[in-house]
Design an enzyme around this catalytic site. Structure first.
Site: not given
Length: 491
Positions: A317, A386, A415
């Site tokens: 990611r 997700s 995050k």
């Protein structure tokens, strides 16, 4: 099995015998077995007579065992069927027979709103009017078309029942089961556009030349997956035939059936992709998300150490690299994960996932759809999605996702989230689907245990492993936390 009772009645009798514990048929247990399916005719006639099914079941469940004279009940049921010139005892007639033969059922049913006198009279329900009159241009041709429609309507109903059982008992998936039930309900509504007596009077089972023809392999099935595959095809073929021949009987029928056929293709894909992913990820528990800038050590070392501690999947990611840099890094991660025997998932980018030979791609709610990503990846690679709400879970399942991320669950150091879905959403998601579901957001050994206590069996981790001085030990601790609980999610 008696010749004049339907398979549904036979199943209800068997269920009642098992529930009684003695092998005898108890009136209460037989009644509850008959009305277990909300969409079955036994349940529907009670609703049509004013009853509330939840209240009906509660009232009848409170009764003590009621000794049953089964021959008398069947005789009463045959009498009810005879009032409609029916030769088969189906669930609706057996319910009437039960109430006629077991008088103690009447009072609790009336308390649940059922107008018992109306029910036991077995009045013929009104036939649904057709929007346009049927033109009898050729009576022989019309009867032949009705025979085709009747036969394929039965095939479709049977296939839908098999698929309902597959999604409910084999896949144990609430979303897919709800979709099959919706198809069954809508199909019944479409077929009801044709008056029942037209189909019944055109039936000629004894004169059907196809009843004695059996294809090679027709009686063999190698797995439950093959049972599902065969019945999806059976359903689709029946719907296609109904579309064509149904045009002769009802001008509005074909369009609705076409829509159901296309939905069956989507359902087949979702069930198949979900089954393959369940098998592929059956033992996968720990999913690690990698961003180089957030790793305390080199990426290759982090992957090897985490895999040594039990990590099964790694996702790359990276948000700040150019496409060339990202592809180069993805190819390196692909090489390192192969060396450790772990799966490699690319975040967001199905194009780079394909170029890097990744095992799949993970998509957010604002990324490409599962369908579009599949066009790029082709068959085989995993596609994860997700999810943050129950509605997104349902959509991911029906879109054919191979697994889902569930969260955010806890506050994360890597995050920022506008809000946390929390453990309640974890419970909701696990109740909706048996797709592999990785709980994400603030996962560490402590919160992994909390997630496991809520029913989770899989988690996705970033900082707890990537920033650890000993990723192997942290990965092993998270795996241990997941395995420590004996919690079994309710189904």
């Amino acid at each position: 099995m008696l010749d004049d009772i339907s398979p549904a009645v036979e199943r209800a009798l068997d269920a009642a015998r098992r529930r009684s514990g003695s092998g005898e048929v108890d009136a209460v247990q037989l009644f509850l077995a008959l009305v277990e399916d909300d969409e079955g005719r036994a349940a529907q006639v009670l609703v049509e007579a004013g009853g509330d099914l939840v209240a009906v079941r509660e009232q009848v469940e409170s009764l003590p065992p009621v000794r049953l004279d089964l021959p008398a009940v069947l005789s009463a049921a045959r009498g009810a069927a005879g009032q409609r010139a029916e030769s088969t005892v189906t669930g609706e007639y057996l319910v009437v027979g039960l109430i006629r033969a077991a008088e103690s059922l009447a009072a609790p049913l009336e308390r649940a709103g059922v107008r018992v006198p109306r029910l036991v009279e077995v009045q013929e329900p009104p036939t649904l009017p057709l929007p346009e009159p049927i033109e009898f241009r050729d009576s022989t041709d019309y009867v032949s078309a009705a025979r085709v429609v009747d036969a394929n309507a039965n095939r479709a109903r049977e296939a839908l029942r098999v698929l309902d059982d597959y999604c409910r008992f084999i896949l144990d998936d609430a979303v897919l089961t709800e979709e099959v039930k919706a198809l069954r309900h809508e199909f019944a509504g479409l077929i009801d556009q044709i008056p029942t007596h037209i189909l019944r009077e055109s039936r000629d089972t004894g004169g059907d030349v196809g009843t004695g023809i059996t294809a090679s392999g027709e009686m063999l099935r190698g797995s439950t997956a093959e049972v599902a595959r065969v019945n999806f095809k059976r359903l689709q073929e029946a719907l296609r035939s109904l579309e064509e021949y149904g045009k002769l009987l009802s001008p509005t029928l074909a369009g609705g059936l076409e829509g159901l056929r296309y939905r069956s293709y989507t359902l087949e894909q979702a069930a198949g992709m979900g089954r393959d992913a369940r098998e592929r990820l059956e033992n996968a528990k720990l999913y690690v998300l990698l961003t180089v800038s957030q790793c305390a050590a080199a990426l290759d070392w982090t992957i090897r150490e985490a895999a040594g501690g039990g990590a099964d999947l790694f996702q790359l990611r990276e948000k700040s690299l150019s496409d060339r840099q990202l592809l180069e890094r993805a190819r390196n991660v692909r090489r390192w994960t192969r060396e450790t025997g772990a799966l490699f998932i690319m975040n967001d980018r199905p194009d780079l996932a394909r170029l890097a030979e990744a095992d799949g791609v993970h998509l957010g709610q604002d990324d490409l759809s599962v369908v579009e990503a599949r066009k790029i990846l082709g068959p085989g690679p995993l596609i994860g999605v997700s999810t943050h709400t129950p509605e997104q879970v349902r959509q991911a399942v029906l879109d054919g996702a191979g697994y889902i991320g569930v969260g955010p669950t806890f506050a994360s150091t890597t995050k920022e989230f506008p809000g946390l879905a929390g453990l309640e959403f974890v419970r909701q998601a696990l109740a909706l689907t048996t797709l592999p579901a990785f709980v994400i957001g603030g996962i560490n050994p402590e919160t992994a245990g909390q997630a496991a206590a809520a029913g989770a069996r899989r988690v996705a981790v970033s900082a707890a492993i990537c920033q650890a001085e000993e990723p192997r030990a942290v990965a092993a601790a998270i795996r241990a936390a997941l395995a420590a609980t004996s919690y079994v999610p309710p189904r």
